[in-house]
Design a protein around this motif. Structure first.
Motif, PDB file in Angstrom:
ATOM      1  N   TYR A 168       1.074  -1.254   0.114  1.00 33.55           N
ATOM      2  CA  TYR A 168      -0.257   0.037  -0.090  1.00 33.55           C
ATOM      3  C   TYR A 168       0.853   1.352  -0.293  1.00 33.55           C
ATOM      4  N   PHE A 169       0.327   2.296  -0.346  1.00 34.70           N
ATOM      5  CA  PHE A 169       0.898   3.584  -0.493  1.00 34.70           C
ATOM      6  C   PHE A 169       0.183   4.844   0.139  1.00 34.70           C
ATOM      7  N   SER A 170       0.751   5.416   0.995  1.00 40.82           N
ATOM      8  CA  SER A 170       0.149   6.782   1.584  1.00 40.82           C
ATOM      9  C   SER A 170       0.808   7.904   1.176  1.00 40.82           C
ATOM     10  N   ARG A 171       0.033   9.149   0.921  1.00 45.58           N
ATOM     11  CA  ARG A 171       0.845  10.511   0.818  1.00 45.58           C
ATOM     12  C   ARG A 171       1.219  10.980   2.107  1.00 45.58           C
ATOM     13  N   CYS A 172       0.690  10.525   3.300  1.00 46.70           N
ATOM     14  CA  CYS A 172       1.389  11.058   4.482  1.00 46.70           C
ATOM     15  C   CYS A 172       2.052   9.816   5.236  1.00 46.70           C
ATOM     16  N   THR A 173       2.564  10.219   6.314  1.00 47.34           N
ATOM     17  CA  THR A 173       3.490   9.025   7.021  1.00 47.34           C
ATOM     18  C   THR A 173       3.056   8.672   8.402  1.00 47.34           C
ATOM     19  N   ARG A 174       1.570   9.149   8.451  1.00 49.02           N
ATOM     20  CA  ARG A 174       0.884   8.948   9.733  1.00 49.02           C
ATOM     21  C   ARG A 174      -0.448   8.596   9.573  1.00 49.02           C
ATOM     22  N   SER A 175      -0.777   7.711  10.593  1.00 49.11           N
ATOM     23  CA  SER A 175      -2.273   7.447  10.497  1.00 49.11           C
ATOM     24  C   SER A 175      -3.145   8.548  10.826  1.00 49.11           C
ATOM     25  N   PRO A 176      -4.412   8.410  10.449  1.00 46.58           N
ATOM     26  CA  PRO A 176      -5.016   7.548   9.211  1.00 46.58           C
ATOM     27  C   PRO A 176      -4.318   7.937   7.702  1.00 46.58           C
ATOM     28  N   TRP A 177      -4.082   6.921   7.225  1.00 48.69           N
ATOM     29  CA  TRP A 177      -3.433   6.943   5.746  1.00 48.69           C
ATOM     30  C   TRP A 177      -4.216   7.413   4.975  1.00 48.69           C
ATOM     31  N   THR A 178      -3.705   7.706   3.569  1.00 49.05           N
ATOM     32  CA  THR A 178      -4.532   8.208   2.468  1.00 49.05           C
ATOM     33  C   THR A 178      -4.925   6.700   1.981  1.00 49.05           C
ATOM     34  N   HIS A 179      -5.860   6.659   1.132  1.00 53.79           N
ATOM     35  CA  HIS A 179      -6.370   5.602   0.432  1.00 53.79           C
ATOM     36  C   HIS A 179      -6.601   5.640  -1.080  1.00 53.79           C
ATOM     37  N   ALA A 229       0.260   5.423 -13.347  1.00 54.13           N
ATOM     38  CA  ALA A 229      -0.696   6.030 -14.330  1.00 54.13           C
ATOM     39  C   ALA A 229      -1.754   6.493 -13.669  1.00 54.13           C
ATOM     40  N   HIS A 230      -2.050   5.993 -12.352  1.00 49.13           N
ATOM     41  CA  HIS A 230      -3.582   6.501 -11.832  1.00 49.13           C
ATOM     42  C   HIS A 230      -3.241   7.451 -10.533  1.00 49.13           C
ATOM     43  N   LEU A 231      -2.032   7.667 -10.570  1.00 50.08           N
ATOM     44  CA  LEU A 231      -1.784   8.557  -9.073  1.00 50.08           C
ATOM     45  C   LEU A 231      -2.916   9.927  -9.232  1.00 50.08           C
ATOM     46  N   PRO A 232      -3.059  10.190  -7.943  1.00 50.55           N
ATOM     47  CA  PRO A 232      -4.224  11.345  -7.846  1.00 50.55           C
ATOM     48  C   PRO A 232      -3.396  12.520  -8.301  1.00 50.55           C
ATOM     49  N   ASP A 233      -4.219  13.559  -8.983  1.00 53.32           N
ATOM     50  CA  ASP A 233      -3.508  14.705  -9.275  1.00 53.32           C
ATOM     51  C   ASP A 233      -2.881  15.496  -8.158  1.00 53.32           C
ATOM     52  N   GLY A 234      -1.779  16.023  -8.589  1.00 52.37           N
ATOM     53  CA  GLY A 234      -0.930  16.668  -7.522  1.00 52.37           C
ATOM     54  C   GLY A 234      -0.252  15.823  -6.451  1.00 52.37           C
ATOM     55  N   CYS A 235      -0.189  14.618  -6.626  1.00 54.08           N
ATOM     56  CA  CYS A 235       0.492  13.538  -5.779  1.00 54.08           C
ATOM     57  C   CYS A 235       1.911  14.030  -5.871  1.00 54.08           C
ATOM     58  N   GLY A 236       2.484  14.182  -4.727  1.00 55.86           N
ATOM     59  CA  GLY A 236       3.846  14.571  -4.623  1.00 55.86           C
ATOM     60  C   GLY A 236       4.357  13.666  -3.516  1.00 55.86           C
ATOM     61  N   PRO A 237       5.694  14.111  -3.052  1.00 52.41           N
ATOM     62  CA  PRO A 237       6.289  13.305  -1.906  1.00 52.41           C
ATOM     63  C   PRO A 237       5.239  13.488  -0.688  1.00 52.41           C
ATOM     64  N   ALA A 238       5.293  12.386   0.092  1.00 57.33           N
ATOM     65  CA  ALA A 238       4.526  12.168   1.210  1.00 57.33           C
ATOM     66  C   ALA A 238       4.895  13.327   2.103  1.00 57.33           C
ATOM     67  N   VAL A 239       4.010  13.900   3.029  1.00 59.54           N
ATOM     68  CA  VAL A 239       4.133  14.645   4.097  1.00 59.54           C
ATOM     69  C   VAL A 239       4.216  13.921   5.287  1.00 59.54           C
ATOM     70  N   ASP A 240       5.198  14.553   6.268  1.00 62.83           N
ATOM     71  CA  ASP A 240       5.108  14.056   7.501  1.00 62.83           C
ATOM     72  C   ASP A 240       3.857  14.566   8.418  1.00 62.83           C
ATOM     73  N   GLY A 241       2.872  13.814   8.391  1.00 66.07           N
ATOM     74  CA  GLY A 241       1.629  14.092   9.237  1.00 66.07           C
ATOM     75  C   GLY A 241       0.584  13.030   8.614  1.00 66.07           C
ATOM     76  N   THR A 242      -0.674  13.670   8.802  1.00 65.39           N
ATOM     77  CA  THR A 242      -1.845  12.921   8.409  1.00 65.39           C
ATOM     78  C   THR A 242      -2.625  13.461   7.137  1.00 65.39           C
ATOM     79  N   PRO A 243      -3.666  12.916   6.677  1.00 65.24           N
ATOM     80  CA  PRO A 243      -4.434  13.426   5.381  1.00 65.24           C
ATOM     81  C   PRO A 243      -4.714  14.911   5.823  1.00 65.24           C
ATOM     82  N   ASP A 244      -5.042  15.457   7.134  1.00 63.13           N
ATOM     83  CA  ASP A 244      -5.312  16.863   7.123  1.00 63.13           C
ATOM     84  C   ASP A 244      -4.183  17.656   6.927  1.00 63.13           C
ATOM     85  N   ASP A 245      -2.994  17.137   6.868  1.00 59.95           N
ATOM     86  CA  ASP A 245      -1.682  17.939   6.351  1.00 59.95           C
ATOM     87  C   ASP A 245      -1.364  18.029   4.888  1.00 59.95           C
ATOM     88  N   LEU A 246      -2.328  17.508   4.062  1.00 59.20           N
ATOM     89  CA  LEU A 246      -1.891  17.649   2.591  1.00 59.20           C
ATOM     90  C   LEU A 246      -2.610  18.976   2.253  1.00 59.20           C
TER      91      LEU A 246
END
Length: 122
Positions: A56-67, A105-122
């Motif tokens: 699995y892959f997340s755009r953030c480093t902390r739970s809850p993860w992105t899906h 090929a199906h990465l979300p638009d603007g998907c960049g490096p993971a941030v140190d935080g939760t989805p709220d920090d994206l």
């Protein structure tokens, strides 16, 4: 911490987790899966997680993860690429490299490096 330090710290967290995932035994995950994913720069900058033999892959480093980034599952004779956020099967290729290309090929638009935080920090 200064704002300019945050990306480097997140990158270090992600790199450390990739080292851990790449070093996992075959009992946890087929080693070809994380190796193929890690070879792609777009996936190498995301936070990797392994559960039940799937990557699995997340755009953030902390739970809850992105899906919103597809996950890669082994199946008999190939692979299953599934995005949990909208329950979309992206494909069931025979080769791991093709499965990884589907994810990229199906990465979300603007998907960049993971941030140190939760989805709220994206």
């Amino acid at each position: 911490m200064m704002e300019s330090e945050a990306p480097r710290e997140a990158a270090e967290i992600v790199a450390a987790e990739w080292r851990r995932v790449l070093g996992m035994s075959e009992r946890r995950i087929d080693p070809a899966i994380p190796r193929a994913a890690h070879a792609q720069p777009e996936l190498r900058e995301l936070f990797p997680m392994v559960s039940h033999g799937a990557l699995y892959f997340s755009r953030c480093t902390r739970s809850p993860w992105t899906h919103d980034v597809a996950a890669l599952f082994a199946r008999p004779g190939g692979f299953h690429v599934f995005r949990h956020s909208d329950k979309t099967v992206l494909g069931e290729p025979d080769a791991v490299e093709e499965a990884v290309r589907l994810i990229v090929a199906h990465l979300p638009d603007g998907c960049g490096p993971a941030v140190d935080g939760t989805p709220d920090d994206l």
